[in-house]
Design an enzyme around this catalytic site. Structure first.
Site, short mmCIF file in Angstrom:
data_model
loop_
_atom_site.label_atom_id
_atom_site.label_comp_id
_atom_site.label_asym_id
_atom_site.label_seq_id
_atom_site.Cartn_x
_atom_site.Cartn_y
_atom_site.Cartn_z
CE LYS A 1 -4.11 -1.76 2.36
NZ LYS A 1 -5.05 -1.50 3.46
CG ASP B 1 -7.93 0.91 3.85
OD1 ASP B 1 -8.72 0.03 3.45
OD2 ASP B 1 -6.69 0.81 3.74
P1 NAP Z 1 0.17 -2.65 11.16
O1 NAP Z 1 0.44 -1.56 10.20
O2 NAP Z 1 1.13 -3.78 11.26
O3 NAP Z 1 0.00 -1.99 12.62
C1 NAP Z 1 -0.26 -2.80 13.73
C2 NAP Z 1 -0.37 -1.95 15.00
O4 NAP Z 1 -0.72 -2.86 16.05
C3 NAP Z 1 0.93 -1.26 15.41
O5 NAP Z 1 0.63 0.00 15.93
C4 NAP Z 1 1.47 -2.19 16.52
O6 NAP Z 1 2.15 -1.52 17.56
C5 NAP Z 1 0.20 -2.75 17.12
N1 NAP Z 1 0.47 -4.06 17.69
C6 NAP Z 1 0.82 -5.19 17.01
N2 NAP Z 1 0.99 -6.21 17.87
C7 NAP Z 1 0.72 -5.72 19.12
C8 NAP Z 1 0.72 -6.29 20.41
N3 NAP Z 1 1.01 -7.59 20.60
N4 NAP Z 1 0.40 -5.51 21.46
C9 NAP Z 1 0.11 -4.19 21.27
N5 NAP Z 1 0.09 -3.59 20.07
C10 NAP Z 1 0.39 -4.35 19.00
O7 NAP Z 1 -1.25 -3.33 10.86
P2 NAP Z 1 -2.53 -2.70 10.12
O8 NAP Z 1 -2.41 -2.91 8.68
O9 NAP Z 1 -2.73 -1.34 10.64
O10 NAP Z 1 -3.70 -3.68 10.62
C11 NAP Z 1 -4.09 -3.72 11.97
C12 NAP Z 1 -5.31 -4.64 12.14
O11 NAP Z 1 -6.45 -4.09 11.48
C13 NAP Z 1 -5.14 -6.04 11.55
O12 NAP Z 1 -5.76 -6.95 12.42
C14 NAP Z 1 -5.89 -5.99 10.26
O13 NAP Z 1 -6.39 -7.26 9.88
C15 NAP Z 1 -7.02 -5.05 10.61
N6 NAP Z 1 -7.54 -4.34 9.44
C16 NAP Z 1 -8.85 -4.54 9.13
C17 NAP Z 1 -9.39 -3.88 8.04
C18 NAP Z 1 -10.84 -4.08 7.70
O14 NAP Z 1 -11.24 -3.77 6.58
N7 NAP Z 1 -11.65 -4.57 8.63
C19 NAP Z 1 -8.60 -3.02 7.26
C20 NAP Z 1 -7.26 -2.85 7.61
C21 NAP Z 1 -6.74 -3.53 8.71
P3 NAP Z 1 3.70 -1.07 17.43
O15 NAP Z 1 3.63 0.26 16.72
O16 NAP Z 1 4.14 -0.98 18.83
O17 NAP Z 1 4.38 -2.14 16.63
#
Ligand code: NAP
Length: 280
Positions: A69, A105
């Site tokens: 992305k 998004d």
């Molecule tokens: P990302 O860019 O990898 O960001 C993940 C975030 O979660 C980071 O801020 C990270 O913190 C935090 N994190 C990860 N593991 C953690 C833990 N064990 N404890 C506390 N914080 C933690 O991921 P993303 O693309 O934003 O996606 C995040 C979630 O949203 C995923 O589950 C994804 O499937 C979901 N999502 C859903 C949709 C939908 O259409 N429903 C769309 C997009 C995403 P740090 O900064 O400390 O690493």
């Protein structure tokens, strides 16, 4: 399929888990459109060549998912202001060889919220996580009139995202907080909207929860962007204290519906797209 069939699809790596092919193909069928949506596994090293292939093959539209992305932005002819601001493109529209990039998004999240009878305007929101989805979510919430406490495990990332959003909107509407700071608990207790933008609680670790249950209260609406499992541990804990909530399926559907609209100019059959996702 015929020589007239218009091709759309998704670039991701991996891409086999994507729900978008069943969702978009169901929408094309429902509207009788001669279009097809194909999952393309594109290795990060091949992204530039794959993007050139959109023009070469006359592909009409492409979605981007992890990990493409952000990098794709520099490969396009035009990128919307929203997508530029959050450094993320999830939708490419090939307009006669001109590749235009959008992010659906944030708008998809807001429409999902509205479909649950909730609005960003006036909300006191807590967003957990400061990654890609959080960038889109926080910008959309603030643009819609919410104030946001941005809680993240790594404080620096929350500080950076808050500075970007506050810089764009010229106001201190986003307050960054570390997950282990007592202010995080206070923020949740004072909030009326909680959005989980972390993968904590997602398959294959469905018992995990991003914040403790005793921070939750009945005045909260909890939007968990996770959709696998359908009911996360966080949503169960919210329900146990009398709070309302929803999973990420509607966000998935609405961001896809907005891509569909960009490519076809037609009103997307949202209910049919949601049923296709539910059926897996
Ligand atoms: P990302 O860019 O990898 O960001 C993940 C975030 O979660 C980071 O801020 C990270 O913190 C935090 N994190 C990860 N593991 C953690 C833990 N064990 N404890 C506390 N914080 C933690 O991921 P993303 O693309 O934003 O996606 C995040 C979630 O949203 C995923 O589950 C994804 O499937 C979901 N999502 C859903 C949709 C939908 O259409 N429903 C769309 C997009 C995403 P740090 O900064 O400390 O690493």
């Amino acid at each position: 399929m015929t020589g007239m069939t218009r091709v759309t699809g998704v670039f991701g790596y991996p891409v086999s888990h994507s729900q978008s092919p069943s969702m978009q193909n169901a929408a094309f069928r429902a509207l009788g459109l001669d279009c097809v949506y194909v999952p393309f596994g594109v290795h990060p090293d091949d992204l530039e060549r794959a993007v050139q292939g959109i023009r070469a093959l006359g592909i009409v539209g492409i979605n981007l998912t992890i990990p493409h992305k952000e990098r794709v932005i520099d490969m396009l002819d035009w990128v919307s202001e929203d997508a530029r601001r959050i450094r993320s493109v999830n939708t490419i529209h090939n307009c006669d060889g001109v590749l235009k990039g959008y992010s659906t998004d944030g708008a998809g999240f807001i429409r999902a919220l509205e479909s649950c009878g909730k609005a960003a305007s006036g909300a006191r929101a807590v967003v957990i996580g400061a990654g890609g989805s959080s960038r889109a979510t926080v910008h959309a919430l603030v643009a819609g009139g919410a104030k946001v406490a941005l809680v993240n495990r790594t404080l620096d990332r929350a500080v950076e995202l808050a500075a970007t959003v506050n810089g764009s909107f010229g106001d201190s509407v986003v307050c960054p907080i570390g997950l282990d700071d007592p202010a995080a608990e206070r923020a949740v207790k004072e909030a009326d909207l909680l959005v989980n933008c972390t993968p904590v609680g997602m398959h294959p670790k469905p018992d995990a929860q991003p914040i403790p249950s005793d921070w939750l209260h009945s005045g909260l609406f909890v939007y968990d962007q996770i959709y696998n499992p359908v009911e996360s541990q966080l949503l169960r804990a919210a329900r146990a204290v009398g709070a309302d909530g929803a999973n990420g399926i509607k966000m998935l559907v609405f961001q896809g519906a907005l891509s569909f609209e960009i490519w076809t100019g037609r009103t997307p059959p949202v209910d049919i797209m949601e049923s296709a996702v539910m059926q897996g």
